[in-house]
Design a protein around this motif. Structure first.
Motif, PDB file in Angstrom:
ATOM      1  N   SER A 167      -0.106  32.730   6.196  1.00 40.13           N
ATOM      2  CA  SER A 167      -0.623  31.361   6.207  1.00 40.13           C
ATOM      3  C   SER A 167       0.127  30.486   5.205  1.00 40.13           C
ATOM      4  CB  SER A 167      -2.126  31.351   5.868  1.00 40.13           C
ATOM      5  OG  SER A 167      -2.864  32.083   6.816  1.00 40.13           O
ATOM      6  N   GLN A 247     -11.030  35.805   5.212  1.00 34.52           N
ATOM      7  CA  GLN A 247      -9.664  36.276   5.490  1.00 34.52           C
ATOM      8  C   GLN A 247      -9.498  37.729   5.045  1.00 34.52           C
ATOM      9  OE1 GLN A 247      -7.396  34.227   6.918  1.00 34.52           O
ATOM     10  NE2 GLN A 247      -5.440  35.243   6.592  1.00 34.52           N
ATOM     11  N   SER A 260      -4.436  40.594  15.125  1.00 29.10           N
ATOM     12  CA  SER A 260      -4.741  39.346  14.439  1.00 29.10           C
ATOM     13  C   SER A 260      -6.174  38.920  14.703  1.00 29.10           C
ATOM     14  CB  SER A 260      -3.779  38.238  14.882  1.00 29.10           C
ATOM     15  OG  SER A 260      -3.887  38.021  16.267  1.00 29.10           O
ATOM     16  N   VAL A 262      -8.192  35.129  14.632  1.00 31.84           N
ATOM     17  CA  VAL A 262      -8.120  33.681  14.472  1.00 31.84           C
ATOM     18  C   VAL A 262      -9.514  33.118  14.662  1.00 31.84           C
ATOM     19  CG1 VAL A 262      -7.110  31.530  15.299  1.00 31.84           C
ATOM     20  CG2 VAL A 262      -5.786  33.650  15.423  1.00 31.84           C
ATOM     21  N   VAL A 271      -8.983  25.482  10.880  1.00 31.93           N
ATOM     22  CA  VAL A 271      -8.807  26.937  10.906  1.00 31.93           C
ATOM     23  C   VAL A 271      -9.628  27.559   9.777  1.00 31.93           C
ATOM     24  CG1 VAL A 271      -7.152  28.818  10.680  1.00 31.93           C
ATOM     25  CG2 VAL A 271      -6.516  26.744  11.921  1.00 31.93           C
ATOM     26  N   CYS A 273      -9.971  31.147   9.635  1.00 25.84           N
ATOM     27  CA  CYS A 273      -9.357  32.450   9.352  1.00 25.84           C
ATOM     28  C   CYS A 273      -8.105  32.559  10.206  1.00 25.84           C
ATOM     29  CB  CYS A 273     -10.345  33.574   9.674  1.00 25.84           C
ATOM     30  SG  CYS A 273      -9.658  35.249   9.523  1.00 25.84           S
ATOM     31  N   LEU A 274      -7.029  33.037   9.602  1.00 26.34           N
ATOM     32  CA  LEU A 274      -5.773  33.234  10.327  1.00 26.34           C
ATOM     33  C   LEU A 274      -5.135  34.497   9.765  1.00 26.34           C
ATOM     34  CD1 LEU A 274      -4.113  31.527  12.503  1.00 26.34           C
ATOM     35  CD2 LEU A 274      -2.637  30.918  10.588  1.00 26.34           C
ATOM     36  N   SER A 276      -3.125  38.120  10.134  1.00 22.40           N
ATOM     37  CA  SER A 276      -2.176  38.922  10.907  1.00 22.40           C
ATOM     38  C   SER A 276      -1.944  40.234  10.160  1.00 22.40           C
ATOM     39  CB  SER A 276      -0.837  38.188  11.058  1.00 22.40           C
ATOM     40  OG  SER A 276      -0.969  37.039  11.869  1.00 22.40           O
ATOM     41  N   ALA A 309      -0.687  36.042  14.686  1.00 18.62           N
ATOM     42  CA  ALA A 309      -1.776  35.147  15.081  1.00 18.62           C
ATOM     43  C   ALA A 309      -1.297  33.943  15.874  1.00 18.62           C
ATOM     44  CB  ALA A 309      -2.547  34.677  13.848  1.00 18.62           C
ATOM     45  N   TYR A 310      -0.098  33.453  15.557  1.00 18.10           N
ATOM     46  CA  TYR A 310       0.371  32.239  16.232  1.00 18.10           C
ATOM     47  C   TYR A 310       1.811  32.333  16.748  1.00 18.10           C
ATOM     48  CZ  TYR A 310       2.292  31.389  11.528  1.00 18.10           C
ATOM     49  OH  TYR A 310       2.938  31.507  10.318  1.00 18.10           O
ATOM     50  N   GLU A 408       5.336  28.469  15.529  1.00 17.32           N
ATOM     51  CA  GLU A 408       4.367  28.755  16.576  1.00 17.32           C
ATOM     52  C   GLU A 408       5.067  29.011  17.911  1.00 17.32           C
ATOM     53  OE1 GLU A 408       0.427  26.775  18.748  1.00 17.32           O
ATOM     54  OE2 GLU A 408       1.707  25.535  17.469  1.00 17.32           O
ATOM     55  N   LEU A 447      -3.983  32.333  18.839  1.00 20.93           N
ATOM     56  CA  LEU A 447      -4.417  30.987  18.468  1.00 20.93           C
ATOM     57  C   LEU A 447      -4.777  30.169  19.706  1.00 20.93           C
ATOM     58  CD1 LEU A 447      -4.768  28.716  16.366  1.00 20.93           C
ATOM     59  CD2 LEU A 447      -2.325  28.224  16.641  1.00 20.93           C
TER      60      LEU A 447
END
Length: 595
Positions: A167, A247, A260, A262, A271, A273-274, A276, A309-310, A408, A447
């Motif tokens: 992040s 997180q 992941s 999200v 957001v 929580c993100l 991975s 995640a993204y 992304e 995501l």
């Protein structure tokens, strides 16, 4: 009595004084002639080559705080070894000695010095984090360590360098490629610049204004005289929507699995929580990694540097049936009471597409609850591939969401143009069947699927996900809140959304997602199990939102090769949602992600 004036005789002293004055005048005229006629060309070149330069005084980088106001990226004073490149590089024996004291490879130190060659004889940071004994040794021996010095600078400090690495990203001393990139953006690079994540995205806000010690330098970049000092101005603070505790807990639940989590606020796209997994230690980049250390990270088959995640895209499996439902509604072929017959498969020509069970005559509510492939294959084929593609575009699949983090992925939706370019056979009905159940030539990011869950929670509208909730200007204390922007919009009759939500609730209460049940909470979810490679377990998916009324969290969990969605992903989602809504899970799963 009148006397005649007495005449004073001229003495030798008078002649000496006159001679000195004449000699000085002659010397001055000769020197003036010499400068104007003999050295004029040289002095003109020297004058043209001398210029004003500045020694940067690092500004404290702006802080990054989580949603509860806790500092997750701050600054702390660190001992920094500096070098004047054009001097230090002429003394390899000194580089060897300094590197030995620092306990690092001399080649690494030399490479750092070479990266700053453009500053000439101005000091540049080449090593961060020297201990006090080494600092004292450098200061005491500065007279013989040509080009080297030591000073204290405010350097980035990460509170949770593992949990937030993907992040926040990390900072490092700029290389030539970084300088070129930032200058194209109109940013003059500081001593440390962001190289990934929020640190890179918000470089202009975080870097502050460096202090400057202005000096005149000659053509060889040697300081001639000091002109003045401008004191540094700290960077702006970023306040995130991420909850540090959430997180950490999400990563704990992922455990040994790659995947992941999200979570976003469906009301505005913030957001929460993100996560991975696996991750890496972002703090190691602050002092500089050796080439071997970086290569080990980059070449690790688990890909810890990769933000799944993204930036990773996978087949979504049965979680995509929410999108197939939207496509059927918009195509005018959806009726919640219209049944399809499931005999354990859906047949196209001679090919049979398997279902999870034999459901017999099944209508929409039970089909989503039990995740019947035959029902959604029938719905998707009747709606057609164009309707499925249109629904993807409306909910934000196949394009970037615009989250404020670089890197992304767009994912893949097989349009006619894509198919013609990447496949050597015509599109078939079987491809539509795969499309309808989230398989085949379809890839989405976790995501994007979290945003799909948020869209259903909001009855057809989702918002662009964003990490930063507000920017705080430290000099004035003023705050600028981040506006929300619509990401996806599906304009269908409001009567359909309660039907979809009711079926998602049933999936948790009596269907494929029963492992996500939370005592005392009514919420909506959908599992998915996506085939990926032969001889590998399916990817495990779950999407959902909670509570059912006035949703506060929309979530997507993706576990690579985790098996059925109800086996791995759903229990993780349960833990994260319960932790967010209640502060702690009622019964923390002990072995969700243990192999």
């Amino acid at each position: 009595m009148i006397r005649a004036p007495e005449e004073r005789p001229v003495t030798l002293r008078d002649f000496v004084f006159l001679g000195v004055v004449l000699a000085a005048v002659v010397a001055f005229l000769v020197r003036l002639w010499y400068l104007q006629f003999v050295q004029s060309d040289e002095l003109r070149v020297r004058g043209e080559n001398s210029s004003e330069a500045s020694v940067s005084r690092l500004a404290p980088r702006g802080r990054i705080l989580d949603r509860k106001g806790r500092v997750i990226a701050g600054v702390r004073p660190e001992v920094v070894v500096t070098a004047k490149p054009s001097i230090a590089l002429k003394h390899p024996e000194v580089i060897q000695e300094v590197a030995a004291r620092l306990g690092i490879d001399p080649k690494r130190l030399k490479r750092e010095i070479e990266e700053h060659a453009r500053v000439g004889e101005l000091p540049a940071p080449v090593h961060v984090g020297a201990d006090l004994q080494v600092a004292a040794w450098l200061a005491e021996n500065a007279y013989r360590l040509q080009g080297f010095g030591v000073e204290t600078q405010p350097v980035r400090n990460y509170v949770a360098p593992l949990e937030l690495a993907h992040s926040l990203g990390y900072v490092r001393q700029p290389r030539d490629v970084d300088v070129e990139r930032l200058e194209k953006q109109g940013i003059q690079p500081a001593a440390y610049v962001g190289l990934a994540g929020l640190e890179r995205q918000y470089e202009a806000e975080l870097m502050g204004t460096a202090g400057r010690e202005r000096v005149i330098v000659d053509a060889r970049r040697r300081p001639l005289r000091e002109l003045g000092v401008d004191h540094p101005i700290p960077g702006d603070d970023l306040v995130l929507g991420i909850d540090l505790d959430l997180q950490k807990y999400a990563l704990q639940l992922l455990g040994g699995y790659r995947g992941s989590v999200v979570a976003i606020d469906p009301s505005d796209g913030t957001v929460l929580c993100l996560a991975s997994n696996p991750t890496y230690d972002a703090s190691k980049f602050l002092g500089g990694l050796s080439q071997d250390e970086y290569s080990a990270l980059r070449d690790d088959p688990a890909r810890p540097l990769f933000p799944r995640a993204y930036a990773a895209a996978y087949a979504p499996g049965s979680t995509f049936k929410l999108v197939t439902t939207i496509a059927g509604i918009e195509a005018g072929v959806f009726s919640p009471s219209r049944p399809a017959f499931c005999s354990g498969y859906y047949q196209v020509g001679r090919k049979r597409f398997k279902c999870l069970g034999v459901h017999g005559s099944v209508s929409y509510h039970r089909a989503l609850e039990k995740s019947c492939n035959a029902y959604f294959a029938d719905l998707g084929v009747r709606a057609g591939p164009d309707a499925l593609r249109k629904a993807c575009d409306q909910v934000g699949i196949g394009r970037r969401t615009g989250i404020d983090i670089p890197g992304e992925a767009t994912g893949t939706v097989a349009t006619e143009e894509w198919w013609a370019k990447h496949r050597d056979r015509p599109y078939s009905t079987g491809d539509t069947v795969n499309f309808s159940v989230g398989q085949g030539e379809l890839a989405v990011t976790p995501l994007q699927m979290a945003c799909v869950a948020a869209l259903v929670a909001n009855n057809g509208e989702s918002y662009q996900p964003h990490m930063v909730r507000s920017v705080v200007f430290p000099n004035t204390g003023e705050t600028r809140k981040i506006d929300k922007f619509v990401l996806g919009k599906v304009d269908v009759s409001m009567q359909y959304w309660p039907l979809i939500k009711s079926a998602m609730v049933a999936a948790i209460e009596s269907g494929t997602a029963q492992t996500a049940r939370i005592p005392g909470l009514r919420w909506a979810g959908k599992t998915g199990s996506a085939e990926n490679r032969k001889d590998h377990d399916t990817h495990s998916w779950f999407v959902g939102f909670a509570p059912l009324e006035n949703p506060r969290i929309a979530i997507c969990v993706m576990v690579e090769n985790g098996g059925h969605g109800g086996t791995r992903a759903a229990p993780i989602a349960k833990g994260v949602v319960e932790r967010f809504l209640n502060g702690a899970p009622s019964a923390p799963p002990q072995s969700i992600a243990s192999r």
